[in-house]
Structure formats: structure tokens, C-alpha cells
Design a protein around this motif. Structure first.
Motif, PDB file in Angstrom:
ATOM      1  N   GLU A 187       0.840  -1.190   0.000  1.00  0.00           N
ATOM      2  CA  GLU A 187       0.000   0.000   0.000  1.00  0.00           C
ATOM      3  C   GLU A 187       0.883   1.251   0.000  1.00  0.00           C
ATOM      4  O   GLU A 187       1.642   1.490   0.923  1.00  0.00           O
ATOM      5  N   ASN A 188       0.789   1.991  -1.081  1.00  0.00           N
ATOM      6  CA  ASN A 188       1.599   3.190  -1.245  1.00  0.00           C
ATOM      7  C   ASN A 188       0.742   4.238  -1.956  1.00  0.00           C
ATOM      8  O   ASN A 188       0.825   4.373  -3.180  1.00  0.00           O
ATOM      9  N   PRO A 189      -0.074   4.973  -1.214  1.00  0.00           N
ATOM     10  CA  PRO A 189      -1.028   5.891  -1.837  1.00  0.00           C
ATOM     11  C   PRO A 189      -0.439   7.218  -2.318  1.00  0.00           C
ATOM     12  O   PRO A 189      -1.170   8.065  -2.808  1.00  0.00           O
ATOM     13  N   VAL A 190       0.875   7.409  -2.192  1.00  0.00           N
ATOM     14  CA  VAL A 190       1.493   8.665  -2.631  1.00  0.00           C
ATOM     15  C   VAL A 190       2.663   8.346  -3.553  1.00  0.00           C
ATOM     16  O   VAL A 190       3.522   7.540  -3.215  1.00  0.00           O
ATOM     17  N   SER A 191       2.685   8.994  -4.717  1.00  0.00           N
ATOM     18  CA  SER A 191       3.849   8.877  -5.600  1.00  0.00           C
ATOM     19  C   SER A 191       4.429  10.277  -5.790  1.00  0.00           C
ATOM     20  O   SER A 191       3.709  11.275  -5.809  1.00  0.00           O
ATOM     21  N   TRP A 192       5.750  10.324  -5.901  1.00  0.00           N
ATOM     22  CA  TRP A 192       6.464  11.599  -6.013  1.00  0.00           C
ATOM     23  C   TRP A 192       7.124  11.716  -7.371  1.00  0.00           C
ATOM     24  O   TRP A 192       7.642  10.735  -7.911  1.00  0.00           O
ATOM     25  N   SER A 193       7.119  12.933  -7.915  1.00  0.00           N
ATOM     26  CA  SER A 193       7.854  13.230  -9.140  1.00  0.00           C
ATOM     27  C   SER A 193       8.555  14.569  -8.950  1.00  0.00           C
ATOM     28  O   SER A 193       8.143  15.381  -8.113  1.00  0.00           O
ATOM     29  N   TYR A 194       9.611  14.784  -9.733  1.00  0.00           N
ATOM     30  CA  TYR A 194      10.467  15.946  -9.512  1.00  0.00           C
ATOM     31  C   TYR A 194      10.903  16.549 -10.835  1.00  0.00           C
ATOM     32  O   TYR A 194      11.101  15.838 -11.820  1.00  0.00           O
ATOM     33  N   VAL A 195      11.096  17.859 -10.822  1.00  0.00           N
ATOM     34  CA  VAL A 195      11.657  18.559 -11.974  1.00  0.00           C
ATOM     35  C   VAL A 195      12.286  19.855 -11.469  1.00  0.00           C
ATOM     36  O   VAL A 195      11.864  20.396 -10.447  1.00  0.00           O
ATOM     37  N   ALA A 196      13.307  20.302 -12.184  1.00  0.00           N
ATOM     38  CA  ALA A 196      13.933  21.586 -11.861  1.00  0.00           C
ATOM     39  C   ALA A 196      13.891  22.459 -13.108  1.00  0.00           C
ATOM     40  O   ALA A 196      14.070  21.962 -14.221  1.00  0.00           O
ATOM     41  N   LYS A 197      13.636  23.745 -12.914  1.00  0.00           N
ATOM     42  CA  LYS A 197      13.630  24.693 -14.023  1.00  0.00           C
ATOM     43  C   LYS A 197      14.510  25.870 -13.663  1.00  0.00           C
ATOM     44  O   LYS A 197      14.354  26.468 -12.593  1.00  0.00           O
ATOM     45  N   LYS A 198      15.422  26.185 -14.560  1.00  0.00           N
ATOM     46  CA  LYS A 198      16.268  27.356 -14.359  1.00  0.00           C
ATOM     47  C   LYS A 198      15.429  28.609 -14.558  1.00  0.00           C
ATOM     48  O   LYS A 198      14.661  28.712 -15.506  1.00  0.00           O
ATOM     49  N   THR A 199      15.581  29.565 -13.652  1.00  0.00           N
ATOM     50  CA  THR A 199      14.880  30.840 -13.783  1.00  0.00           C
ATOM     51  C   THR A 199      15.832  31.934 -14.237  1.00  0.00           C
ATOM     52  O   THR A 199      15.397  32.999 -14.643  1.00  0.00           O
ATOM     53  N   SER A 200      17.127  31.673 -14.128  1.00  0.00           N
ATOM     54  CA  SER A 200      18.172  32.558 -14.638  1.00  0.00           C
ATOM     55  C   SER A 200      19.462  31.744 -14.719  1.00  0.00           C
ATOM     56  O   SER A 200      19.455  30.551 -14.411  1.00  0.00           O
ATOM     57  N   LYS A 201      20.565  32.390 -15.090  1.00  0.00           N
ATOM     58  CA  LYS A 201      21.841  31.662 -15.148  1.00  0.00           C
ATOM     59  C   LYS A 201      22.292  31.190 -13.775  1.00  0.00           C
ATOM     60  O   LYS A 201      23.017  30.209 -13.648  1.00  0.00           O
ATOM     61  N   LEU A 237      -0.760   5.432   7.691  1.00  0.00           N
ATOM     62  CA  LEU A 237       0.357   4.526   7.457  1.00  0.00           C
ATOM     63  C   LEU A 237       1.572   5.046   8.216  1.00  0.00           C
ATOM     64  O   LEU A 237       1.647   6.239   8.526  1.00  0.00           O
ATOM     65  N   PRO A 238       2.541   4.183   8.490  1.00  0.00           N
ATOM     66  CA  PRO A 238       3.766   4.664   9.152  1.00  0.00           C
ATOM     67  C   PRO A 238       4.432   5.750   8.294  1.00  0.00           C
ATOM     68  O   PRO A 238       4.301   5.735   7.070  1.00  0.00           O
ATOM     69  N   PRO A 239       5.133   6.695   8.919  1.00  0.00           N
ATOM     70  CA  PRO A 239       5.809   7.738   8.142  1.00  0.00           C
ATOM     71  C   PRO A 239       6.703   7.111   7.073  1.00  0.00           C
ATOM     72  O   PRO A 239       7.327   6.076   7.306  1.00  0.00           O
ATOM     73  N   ALA A 240       6.730   7.746   5.905  1.00  0.00           N
ATOM     74  CA  ALA A 240       7.540   7.251   4.792  1.00  0.00           C
ATOM     75  C   ALA A 240       8.678   8.226   4.527  1.00  0.00           C
ATOM     76  O   ALA A 240       8.533   9.432   4.730  1.00  0.00           O
ATOM     77  N   GLU A 241       9.804   7.684   4.068  1.00  0.00           N
ATOM     78  CA  GLU A 241      10.957   8.500   3.715  1.00  0.00           C
ATOM     79  C   GLU A 241      11.343   8.171   2.276  1.00  0.00           C
ATOM     80  O   GLU A 241      11.414   7.001   1.905  1.00  0.00           O
ATOM     81  N   VAL A 242      11.551   9.211   1.474  1.00  0.00           N
ATOM     82  CA  VAL A 242      11.878   9.053   0.063  1.00  0.00           C
ATOM     83  C   VAL A 242      13.111   9.893  -0.231  1.00  0.00           C
ATOM     84  O   VAL A 242      13.190  11.050   0.193  1.00  0.00           O
ATOM     85  N   THR A 243      14.071   9.316  -0.946  1.00  0.00           N
ATOM     86  CA  THR A 243      15.233  10.099  -1.379  1.00  0.00           C
ATOM     87  C   THR A 243      14.968  10.612  -2.791  1.00  0.00           C
ATOM     88  O   THR A 243      14.227   9.991  -3.558  1.00  0.00           O
ATOM     89  N   PHE A 244      15.569  11.754  -3.128  1.00  0.00           N
ATOM     90  CA  PHE A 244      15.399  12.304  -4.463  1.00  0.00           C
ATOM     91  C   PHE A 244      16.728  12.825  -4.986  1.00  0.00           C
ATOM     92  O   PHE A 244      17.636  13.159  -4.230  1.00  0.00           O
ATOM     93  N   SER A 245      16.813  12.885  -6.307  1.00  0.00           N
ATOM     94  CA  SER A 245      17.976  13.373  -7.015  1.00  0.00           C
ATOM     95  C   SER A 245      17.450  14.084  -8.261  1.00  0.00           C
ATOM     96  O   SER A 245      16.929  13.431  -9.170  1.00  0.00           O
ATOM     97  N   ILE A 246      17.552  15.424  -8.292  1.00  0.00           N
ATOM     98  CA  ILE A 246      16.902  16.219  -9.316  1.00  0.00           C
ATOM     99  C   ILE A 246      17.950  16.967 -10.137  1.00  0.00           C
ATOM    100  O   ILE A 246      18.598  17.894  -9.627  1.00  0.00           O
ATOM    101  N   PRO A 247      18.135  16.600 -11.409  1.00  0.00           N
ATOM    102  CA  PRO A 247      19.119  17.306 -12.229  1.00  0.00           C
ATOM    103  C   PRO A 247      18.671  18.728 -12.564  1.00  0.00           C
ATOM    104  O   PRO A 247      17.505  18.966 -12.852  1.00  0.00           O
ATOM    105  N   VAL A 248      19.614  19.662 -12.517  1.00  0.00           N
ATOM    106  CA  VAL A 248      19.378  21.052 -12.925  1.00  0.00           C
ATOM    107  C   VAL A 248      20.315  21.294 -14.103  1.00  0.00           C
ATOM    108  O   VAL A 248      21.519  21.301 -13.932  1.00  0.00           O
ATOM    109  N   LYS A 249      19.725  21.459 -15.278  1.00  0.00           N
ATOM    110  CA  LYS A 249      20.547  21.616 -16.499  1.00  0.00           C
ATOM    111  C   LYS A 249      20.415  23.008 -17.064  1.00  0.00           C
ATOM    112  O   LYS A 249      19.454  23.681 -16.884  1.00  0.00           O
TER     113      LYS A 249
END
Length: 149
Positions: A23-37, A137-149
């Protein structure tokens, strides 16, 4: 007969434990957007199953598990301010005897970063609690790695 009962009992608990972990009712997604240099915004989106909710970052002590973001230190970027969230739903919950703030369906958290390097990867972890009207549900921990290009 005792052996069969023991085997069936062990099988039942093994299957029940496996389904509980699925049972995992939450899914995570990630994105990074440059707003300047030299700046970017990292977006951390939670998609929440119908009937479930996750809690705000601003839940007071004594309440449910709040959402917490921990960004890994890096020479490549510096956090600008705190992680922002949209306006949550706020309701009094008898269980906690307090108003609690939460999100349903989906929520997008944002973190601004100052870039010390043109391209980098923003890393970290997040912890959150998820509940519906019957259980938490018990607290969940998720690691993330988000590229900034």
C-alpha cells in the motif's frame, strides 16, 4: 494436523504482511527549471490516491507526521529561503485535538536554489505521513535526485 495449522498461520501472516507493504497511496515526481543563469526552482510533486491526504510542513507538535524536506549540502548550490507550499486544507481533528493542515489529490512544493555551477543535481530526502479516514500509514521517507541543467 498441528503442522498444517502452523503452516497455514505462517502463510496467512506472510501474505498479509506483503499486502500491507504494497500500500503506497502517494507517488512523487520531480523537476527543476532554471529561472536565470544563477537560479533555479525545484518542484517536488506528490500525487495522492483518492481518499488519502498528506500533511503540511507546518503541522504543530503533537499532531500527525508533517512533511519535511532535507536537502543534502553541496558546493554546487545554495538553498534560497524555505520550501514553499500552496495553501493547504485546514480542519479540526478530534484525534489530535487541534487544527491540522493537509493536501489531497496532488500538491507541488517548491524550493529555490542559487546555482554556484551551471549544471548540478539537487539531492535530499523527504519524510511525510499519509492518512485516510480509517487509518494512517507509518511515516515514509523518500530520497530524491533532481538534475538542474
Amino acid at each position: 494436523m498441528k503442522r498444517i495449522t502452523l503452516v497455514l498461520t505462517l502463510l496467512f501472516f506472510s501474505v498479509a504482511g506483503a499486502f500491507a507493504q504494497l500500500e503506497n497511496p502517494v507517488s512523487w515526481s520531480y523537476v527543476a527549471k532554471k529561472t536565470s543563469k544563477t537560479e533555479a526552482t525545484v518542484y517536488l510533486k506528490a500525487t495522492i490516491d483518492e481518499g488519502w491526504h498528506i500533511y503540511s510542513q507546518n503541522v504543530k507538535a503533537g499532531g500527525p507526521t508533517k512533511t519535511v524536506f532535507t536537502f543534502s549540502p553541496s558546493k554546487d548550490y545554495t538553498l534560497v529561503g524555505k520550501t514553499m507550499e500552496p495553501k493547504p486544507i485546514s480542519t479540526y481533528e478530534k484525534t489530535f485535538k487541534m487544527n491540522v493542515s493537509y493536501f489531497e489529490n496532488e500538491v507541488i512544493f517548491q524550493q529555490k536554489v542559487k546555482l554556484n555551477k551551471g549544471e548540478t543535481v539537487v539531492k535530499g530526502k523527504l519524510e511525510f505521513g499519509v492518512c485516510n479516514d480509517k487509518q494512517c500509514l507509518p511515516p515514509a521517507e523518500v530520497t530524491f535526485s533532481i538534475p538542474v541543467k
